[in-house]
Design a protein around this motif. Structure first.
Motif, PDB file in Angstrom:
ATOM      1  N   PHE A 243      42.277  33.347  39.389  1.00 61.54           N
ATOM      2  CA  PHE A 243      41.506  33.957  40.096  1.00 61.54           C
ATOM      3  C   PHE A 243      41.674  35.545  39.751  1.00 61.54           C
ATOM      4  O   PHE A 243      40.741  36.254  39.241  1.00 61.54           O
ATOM      5  N   LEU A 244      42.745  36.066  39.937  1.00 57.39           N
ATOM      6  CA  LEU A 244      42.962  37.334  39.556  1.00 57.39           C
ATOM      7  C   LEU A 244      42.622  37.870  38.096  1.00 57.39           C
ATOM      8  O   LEU A 244      42.404  38.927  37.774  1.00 57.39           O
ATOM      9  N   ALA A 245      43.059  36.992  37.322  1.00 59.63           N
ATOM     10  CA  ALA A 245      42.917  36.907  35.642  1.00 59.63           C
ATOM     11  C   ALA A 245      41.608  37.500  35.510  1.00 59.63           C
ATOM     12  O   ALA A 245      41.059  38.201  34.963  1.00 59.63           O
ATOM     13  N   ARG A 246      40.737  36.724  36.158  1.00 62.10           N
ATOM     14  CA  ARG A 246      39.030  36.871  36.075  1.00 62.10           C
ATOM     15  C   ARG A 246      38.582  37.969  36.747  1.00 62.10           C
ATOM     16  O   ARG A 246      37.696  38.796  36.113  1.00 62.10           O
ATOM     17  N   VAL A 247      38.986  38.371  37.727  1.00 59.47           N
ATOM     18  CA  VAL A 247      38.688  39.614  38.313  1.00 59.47           C
ATOM     19  C   VAL A 247      39.025  40.797  37.581  1.00 59.47           C
ATOM     20  O   VAL A 247      38.421  41.742  37.392  1.00 59.47           O
ATOM     21  N   ARG A 248      40.311  40.776  37.200  1.00 62.36           N
ATOM     22  CA  ARG A 248      40.875  41.730  36.141  1.00 62.36           C
ATOM     23  C   ARG A 248      40.216  42.117  35.210  1.00 62.36           C
ATOM     24  O   ARG A 248      39.632  43.047  34.613  1.00 62.36           O
TER      25      ARG A 248
ATOM     26  N   THR B 182      39.260  50.786  49.221  1.00 58.98           N
ATOM     27  CA  THR B 182      39.872  50.937  47.994  1.00 58.98           C
ATOM     28  C   THR B 182      40.123  52.370  47.463  1.00 58.98           C
ATOM     29  O   THR B 182      40.804  52.479  46.617  1.00 58.98           O
ATOM     30  N   GLY B 183      39.562  53.317  48.158  1.00 52.76           N
ATOM     31  CA  GLY B 183      39.533  54.755  47.781  1.00 52.76           C
ATOM     32  C   GLY B 183      38.767  55.183  46.676  1.00 52.76           C
ATOM     33  O   GLY B 183      39.009  56.101  46.029  1.00 52.76           O
ATOM     34  N   ALA B 184      37.626  54.262  46.362  1.00 53.84           N
ATOM     35  CA  ALA B 184      36.871  54.498  45.210  1.00 53.84           C
ATOM     36  C   ALA B 184      35.360  55.187  45.661  1.00 53.84           C
ATOM     37  O   ALA B 184      35.270  55.208  46.810  1.00 53.84           O
ATOM     38  N   ARG B 185      34.629  55.489  44.813  1.00 56.71           N
ATOM     39  CA  ARG B 185      33.328  56.056  45.028  1.00 56.71           C
ATOM     40  C   ARG B 185      32.484  54.549  45.305  1.00 56.71           C
ATOM     41  O   ARG B 185      32.698  53.682  44.862  1.00 56.71           O
ATOM     42  N   PRO B 186      31.336  54.743  45.916  1.00 55.66           N
ATOM     43  CA  PRO B 186      30.523  53.741  46.323  1.00 55.66           C
ATOM     44  C   PRO B 186      29.857  52.818  45.084  1.00 55.66           C
ATOM     45  O   PRO B 186      29.954  51.725  44.702  1.00 55.66           O
ATOM     46  N   ARG B 187      29.918  53.614  43.993  1.00 60.84           N
ATOM     47  CA  ARG B 187      29.184  53.175  42.614  1.00 60.84           C
ATOM     48  C   ARG B 187      30.263  52.292  42.250  1.00 60.84           C
ATOM     49  O   ARG B 187      30.183  51.296  41.603  1.00 60.84           O
TER      50      ARG B 187
ATOM     51  N   ASP C  44      33.360  46.780  41.761  1.00 58.74           N
ATOM     52  CA  ASP C  44      34.486  46.058  42.360  1.00 58.74           C
ATOM     53  C   ASP C  44      33.672  44.624  42.827  1.00 58.74           C
ATOM     54  O   ASP C  44      34.317  43.804  42.847  1.00 58.74           O
ATOM     55  N   ALA C  45      32.942  45.033  43.863  1.00 60.22           N
ATOM     56  CA  ALA C  45      32.226  43.736  44.596  1.00 60.22           C
ATOM     57  C   ALA C  45      31.757  42.950  43.552  1.00 60.22           C
ATOM     58  O   ALA C  45      31.995  41.768  44.045  1.00 60.22           O
ATOM     59  N   SER C  46      31.002  43.262  42.672  1.00 59.18           N
ATOM     60  CA  SER C  46      30.504  42.187  41.639  1.00 59.18           C
ATOM     61  C   SER C  46      31.699  41.409  40.857  1.00 59.18           C
ATOM     62  O   SER C  46      31.621  40.145  40.738  1.00 59.18           O
ATOM     63  N   ALA C  47      32.820  42.149  40.426  1.00 59.93           N
ATOM     64  CA  ALA C  47      33.718  41.476  39.906  1.00 59.93           C
ATOM     65  C   ALA C  47      34.422  40.344  40.616  1.00 59.93           C
ATOM     66  O   ALA C  47      34.827  39.426  40.056  1.00 59.93           O
ATOM     67  N   VAL C  48      34.448  40.722  42.000  1.00 59.62           N
ATOM     68  CA  VAL C  48      35.150  39.859  42.869  1.00 59.62           C
ATOM     69  C   VAL C  48      34.435  38.435  43.260  1.00 59.62           C
ATOM     70  O   VAL C  48      34.599  37.399  43.271  1.00 59.62           O
ATOM     71  N   LEU C  49      32.957  39.018  43.590  1.00 62.09           N
ATOM     72  CA  LEU C  49      32.158  37.894  44.225  1.00 62.09           C
ATOM     73  C   LEU C  49      31.813  37.036  43.032  1.00 62.09           C
ATOM     74  O   LEU C  49      31.226  35.676  43.345  1.00 62.09           O
ATOM     75  N   THR C  50      31.403  37.500  41.912  1.00 63.06           N
ATOM     76  CA  THR C  50      31.000  36.527  40.857  1.00 63.06           C
ATOM     77  C   THR C  50      32.020  35.531  40.653  1.00 63.06           C
ATOM     78  O   THR C  50      32.152  34.492  40.127  1.00 63.06           O
ATOM     79  N   THR C  51      33.286  36.114  40.621  1.00 66.76           N
ATOM     80  CA  THR C  51      34.529  35.145  40.672  1.00 66.76           C
ATOM     81  C   THR C  51      34.700  34.136  41.717  1.00 66.76           C
ATOM     82  O   THR C  51      34.924  32.921  41.433  1.00 66.76           O
ATOM     83  N   VAL C  52      34.340  34.463  42.855  1.00 67.38           N
ATOM     84  CA  VAL C  52      34.265  33.750  44.046  1.00 67.38           C
ATOM     85  C   VAL C  52      33.119  32.466  43.651  1.00 67.38           C
ATOM     86  O   VAL C  52      33.281  31.510  44.083  1.00 67.38           O
TER      87      VAL C  52
ATOM     88  N   ALA D 124      22.715  38.689  46.579  1.00 69.47           N
ATOM     89  CA  ALA D 124      22.801  37.525  45.553  1.00 69.47           C
ATOM     90  C   ALA D 124      23.011  37.946  44.100  1.00 69.47           C
ATOM     91  O   ALA D 124      23.975  37.356  43.533  1.00 69.47           O
ATOM     92  N   VAL D 125      22.747  39.367  43.748  1.00 69.66           N
ATOM     93  CA  VAL D 125      23.264  39.625  42.456  1.00 69.66           C
ATOM     94  C   VAL D 125      24.686  39.880  42.353  1.00 69.66           C
ATOM     95  O   VAL D 125      25.055  39.728  41.349  1.00 69.66           O
ATOM     96  N   LEU D 126      25.380  40.213  43.440  1.00 70.37           N
ATOM     97  CA  LEU D 126      26.721  40.439  43.479  1.00 70.37           C
ATOM     98  C   LEU D 126      27.435  39.197  43.106  1.00 70.37           C
ATOM     99  O   LEU D 126      28.614  39.236  42.732  1.00 70.37           O
TER     100      LEU D 126
END
Length: 130
Positions: A6-11, A81-86, A91-99, A120-122
């Protein structure tokens, strides 16, 4: 799907430098998602994910689902995460497509049904969005 896979796909999807960064982002996104869906749905989703990914979804099991839009979702992920919203959108897309890849279609539909269509796009399901 196993935790390392899972983490490899997110990465790979998020282009993160290592598994630790992918794990941090994954936990943040799942924690925010858990606040947006009902506790019961968070439990159901957690049951289909590898053990270490269950905790961010079930940590606050006695809360009510909050109603907030996708921009607030990004803001909350960015805050964790300490990131900007963009960047949080990425980040959200990388995780939720893996979910979406890791859980059954029925479970994914139940999660998505609790969210505004803009989410849904996420999950890699743009056909379900407005």
């Amino acid at each position: 799907m196993k935790y390392d896979g899972f983490l490899a796909r997110v990465r790979e999807r998020g282009e993160y430098t290592d598994q630790d960064e992918a794990a941090k982002v994954t936990a943040a996104v799942l924690e925010v998602l858990a606040h947006r869906i009902t506790p019961g749905e968070a439990e159901d989703l957690a049951s289909q994910l590898p053990g270490p990914l269950q905790e961010p979804l079930t940590r606050d099991g006695d809360r009510q689902a909050e109603k907030f839009g996708i921009e607030e979702f990004y803001r909350r992920v960015a805050e964790r995460t300490g990131a900007r919203p963009r960047t949080a959108q990425w980040d959200a897309s990388a995780v939720l497509t893996t979910v979406a890849d890791a859980v059954s279609g029925g479970e994914l539909n139940q999660v998505i049904s609790q969210l505004p269509s803009s989410y849904a796009v996420l999950f890699g399901k743009p056909d379900l969005s407005d």
